[in-house]
Design an enzyme around this catalytic site. Structure first.
Site, PDB file in Angstrom:
ATOM      1  N   LYS A  12       0.838  -1.209   0.000  1.00  0.00           N
ATOM      2  CA  LYS A  12       0.000   0.000   0.000  1.00  0.00           C
ATOM      3  C   LYS A  12       0.860   1.240   0.000  1.00  0.00           C
ATOM      4  O   LYS A  12       2.036   1.228   0.387  1.00  0.00           O
ATOM      5  CB  LYS A  12      -0.938   0.025   1.211  1.00  0.00           C
ATOM      6  N   GLY A 101       7.609   1.004   4.846  1.00  0.00           N
ATOM      7  CA  GLY A 101       6.437   1.883   4.868  1.00  0.00           C
ATOM      8  C   GLY A 101       5.422   1.514   3.809  1.00  0.00           C
ATOM      9  O   GLY A 101       4.576   2.314   3.436  1.00  0.00           O
ATOM     10  N   ASP A 139      -2.379  -1.567  10.246  1.00  0.00           N
ATOM     11  CA  ASP A 139      -2.503  -1.592   8.781  1.00  0.00           C
ATOM     12  C   ASP A 139      -2.983  -2.944   8.247  1.00  0.00           C
ATOM     13  O   ASP A 139      -3.228  -3.067   7.048  1.00  0.00           O
ATOM     14  CB  ASP A 139      -1.141  -1.303   8.130  1.00  0.00           C
TER      15      ASP A 139
END
Ligand code: C5P
Length: 299
Positions: A12, A101, A139
């Protein structure tokens, strides 16, 4: 019972990451606009005598193979809920940058959960899978659902978002990693004594996503963790500058970094940005992809 199950899970990018002040529990309330992109890990679950993790791929050496691995924790959580022995071999074919990240660890957790659920025949309801995901990490629920979504709370409460087209992205993988807690800690240090506003999703950004308008999206992207990531990893500003001068519509740190993300006008421009980044000497690897991408999917 199926002998082997493989699940593909996307990376993502956060097109908006609005971060509020630290909460009493240490987490931060977010307005987190996730977009899944077409870089994938694949998690394969096979019956075994005991829980075992293996990993292959360019960054495999950086992945822990013990029970701290989020994929192992996902298998343990599902097994515990259903009173099963977590006797499974989970193999991770890793293509998502590690500690970058881009939610690679979260992807592996969501993939392991869906794979074990199919392998063990537990057929857990979607809501239960999402609840387990939220326990594993902020997440992880998004890795399960994919597409685009607004995450609130610590990012785990999701509202799916409409996306009116595909966006072209280039990712520059940094030489080194950043720890997410360290980046949030730096955010706290940089904002100490300041009034941190409540995180709110940008309507311009949601409209740009809905229209599939890359120029409007580029004008609206933001990442409140970027100053903290740049403070801990100052060389990232050179990578951002290299992508910008090669024509990227937007350049930003992906989540807590240190991967940097570049939104391009079209496939041709993405190729030019990627080439400029490759020759800039400011990153370790460059990837071109598109988003949105589907969430965790059985192969
Ligand atoms: O939820 P997850 O395990 O991915 O979070 C990793 C770390 O990132 C947390 O321990 C916390 O330091 C930080 N974090 C945060 N606020 C969030 C999400 C993560 O402070 N909303």
């Amino acid at each position: 019972m199926t002998a082997t199950v493989t699940v593909r899970v996307p990376a993502k990018v956060n097109v908006q990451l609005a971060v509020g002040a630290a909460r009493p529990d240490g987490f931060h309330d977010l307005a987190n606009v996730f977009l899944a992109v077409g870089l994938y890990d694949e998690v394969t679950a096979t019956p075994a005598d005991e829980l075992r993790i293996t990993c292959a791929g360019p960054d495999a050496a950086q992945v822990p193979l013990d029970r701290t691995n989020l994929a192992a924790r996902a298998a343990l959580a599902l097994a515990e809920r259903y009173g099963l022995a977590p006797d499974v071999h989970l193999h991770i074919a890793k293509d998502i940058p590690v500690a970058g990240g881009m939610a690679g660890g979260s992807a592996d957790a969501a993939g392991a959960l869906v794979a074990c659920d199919a392998l063990w025949g537990t057929n857990a309801p979607r809501d239960e899978l999402l609840a387990i995901c939220a326990e594993l990490g902020s997440d992880v629920p998004f890795s399960l659902v994919g597409g685009a979504a607004l995450g609130t709370g610590r990012g785990e409460r999701l509202r799916p978002l409409e996306v009116g087209g595909s966006f072209h992205w280039v990712f520059a993988v940094a030489d080194g990693g950043l720890s997410t807690p360290a980046v949030y800690g730096e955010f706290d240090r940089l904002t100490a004594g300041l009034a941190v506003p409540e995180p709110v999703a940008s309507q311009e950004l949601l409209d740009a996503l809905a229209k599939g308008d890359a120029t409007a999206l580029a004008a609206a992207v933001s990442n409140d963790l970027q100053p903290a990531a740049l403070s801990l990893f100052p060389a990232l500003s050179d990578t951002l500058a290299a992508g910008r001068s090669a024509g990227a519509l937007a350049a930003l740190v992906s989540g807590s970094g240190p991967t940097t993300a570049f939104l391009a006008r079209d496939a041709e421009s993405a190729g030019a940005v990627a080439e400029a980044l490759r020759t800039s000497g400011t990153c370790r690897a460059v990837r071109i992809t598109e988003g949105p991408a589907p969430g965790a999917t059985l192969r």
